[in-house]
Design an enzyme around this catalytic site. Sequence first.
Site, PDB file in Angstrom:
ATOM      1  N   ASP A 197       0.867  -1.172   0.000  1.00 23.43           N
ATOM      2  CA  ASP A 197       0.000   0.000   0.000  1.00 23.43           C
ATOM      3  C   ASP A 197       0.912   1.233   0.000  1.00 23.43           C
ATOM      4  O   ASP A 197       2.042   1.174   0.504  1.00 23.43           O
ATOM      5  CB  ASP A 197      -0.883  -0.032   1.250  1.00 23.43           C
ATOM      6  CG  ASP A 197      -1.666   1.244   1.421  1.00 23.43           C
ATOM      7  OD1 ASP A 197      -2.397   1.615   0.491  1.00 23.43           O
ATOM      8  OD2 ASP A 197      -1.533   1.884   2.490  1.00 23.43           O
ATOM      9  N   ASP A 228       0.067   5.074   0.702  1.00 24.35           N
ATOM     10  CA  ASP A 228      -0.068   6.050   1.798  1.00 24.35           C
ATOM     11  C   ASP A 228      -0.018   5.349   3.146  1.00 24.35           C
ATOM     12  O   ASP A 228      -0.872   4.521   3.450  1.00 24.35           O
ATOM     13  CB  ASP A 228      -1.399   6.801   1.677  1.00 24.35           C
ATOM     14  CG  ASP A 228      -1.399   7.765   0.502  1.00 24.35           C
ATOM     15  OD1 ASP A 228      -0.418   8.513   0.358  1.00 24.35           O
ATOM     16  OD2 ASP A 228      -2.379   7.765  -0.259  1.00 24.35           O
TER      17      ASP A 228
HETATM   18 MG   LIG Z   1      -2.655   3.266   3.563  1.00 24.20          MG
END
Ligand SMILES: [Mg+2]
Length: 269
Positions: free
Chosen positions: A19, A21
């Site tokens: 992932d 962010d």
């Molecule tokens: Mg995230």
Amino acid sequence: MTSEQPALDVDRISAVIFDTDGVITDTARVHAAAWKRCFDEFLRRRGRALGRTLPPFDVRQDYLDYVDGKPRLNGVRDFLAARGITLPEGSDADEGASTDGTESADTVHALAARKNRYFLEEIGRYGVAAFPSTVALVRELRDRGARTAAVSASRNCARVLTAAHVQKLFDVRVDGIDADELGLPGKPDPALFLETARRLRAKPAQAAVIEDTLAGVEAAHRGGFGLIVAVDRGRQAAELRRLGAHIVVEDLGELTVSGRRRDSMVVDL
Ligand SMILES: [Mg+2]
């Protein structure tokens, strides 16, 4: 943390999906601040119109409960629903630029556009930092022959990775632009991760997902991924485990890597 040292075995897991962010880049707090600015402006305007004070957006709890890891429009809808507020949907044409105190400009799309503008303003001004322990882990995995991908629900993903100087560390990137083009639903639906695994030419059972959000862990679990690592940046380890995380760490420096090395295997790209 468990008593055992958490480990990722590249002989079993051939591809690792990160992932973006909050896992690769330290942008979750920038998002949280942009959401707060956007919602607090709106709540003040609405409160004035109603003649009372509406509680502001809680940068920790409201962020985790309603917007973290979700597509932007869903984040707006879910937070407003939690406050019992319904707004017109509006359209992509809503710039969300009006902050002159009128309520007419407030639509779901306008709030989402405004939040995005605040986010881009912040990263333009201050840049983006990658977590050093994540960068070290990606390098170690690649040295051992694993393939790597960066995933984000955001359309800003390429810009964020480039600003953090880490775009070359990933074989594959799947982001909000791909999701829109392919019509993929957002997390907790597993579609984004399954598309990423497909591009990495890995079966989900042979791939790992590394996530920092409840919606992301749930998506990886629903996608049947072989290893789900949660990075707990919000003191929600129990909930991350309940939704399917096999390993929960506070920092990816806790994760050890074992297994094959690139020089001992032909990597078929
Ligand atoms: Mg995230």
